[in-house]
Design an enzyme around this catalytic site. Sequence first.
Site, short mmCIF file in Angstrom:
data_model
loop_
_atom_site.label_atom_id
_atom_site.label_comp_id
_atom_site.label_asym_id
_atom_site.label_seq_id
_atom_site.Cartn_x
_atom_site.Cartn_y
_atom_site.Cartn_z
CG HIS A 14 -1.69 -1.28 1.38
ND1 HIS A 14 -2.31 -1.95 0.35
CD2 HIS A 14 -1.85 -2.05 2.48
CE1 HIS A 14 -2.84 -3.07 0.82
NE2 HIS A 14 -2.57 -3.15 2.10
CG ASP A 80 -5.62 -4.17 -0.74
OD1 ASP A 80 -4.96 -5.03 -0.14
OD2 ASP A 80 -6.30 -3.31 -0.16
CG ASN A 85 -9.88 -6.06 8.27
OD1 ASN A 85 -11.00 -6.34 8.68
ND2 ASN A 85 -8.86 -6.89 8.32
#
Length: 130
Positions: A14, A80, A85
């Site tokens: 990320h 991803d 979450n």
Amino acid sequence: AWASKLGVPVVFDHFGHPSKPDVNDAGFKNMCALVQEGTAWVKLSGAYRVVDPANKWSAIQPFVDALLHTRTDRLVWGTDWPHPNIPAPMPNDGDIADTVFKWLPTEALRQQILVHNPEVLYGFAPFSVR
């Protein structure tokens, strides 16, 4: 560098998940230095985890540009998926896939980051078209 002493590849996901959405964030700059040294890898993934999800594609571009100006041979891309979450609405995977062509505008860059770099990082056999 400490990362090279671990004996395993160090991969930041990320965009390094900087503590604030600013390319001048000290952590992001330090991560870019590790990439430049060749002691770390970065996943171009999860833009909605780094910047305002409503404006993610334009807001993440400075991070993409900064990483592309380090070492493109230390970058990998990812969706991803399945987006566990996340503090944002569920992203559209088609939009995520479309970013490849914006972030990596040349065939050579896409080949490097989508094919060659994962082969090196993960030890995959070289890809060949049959």
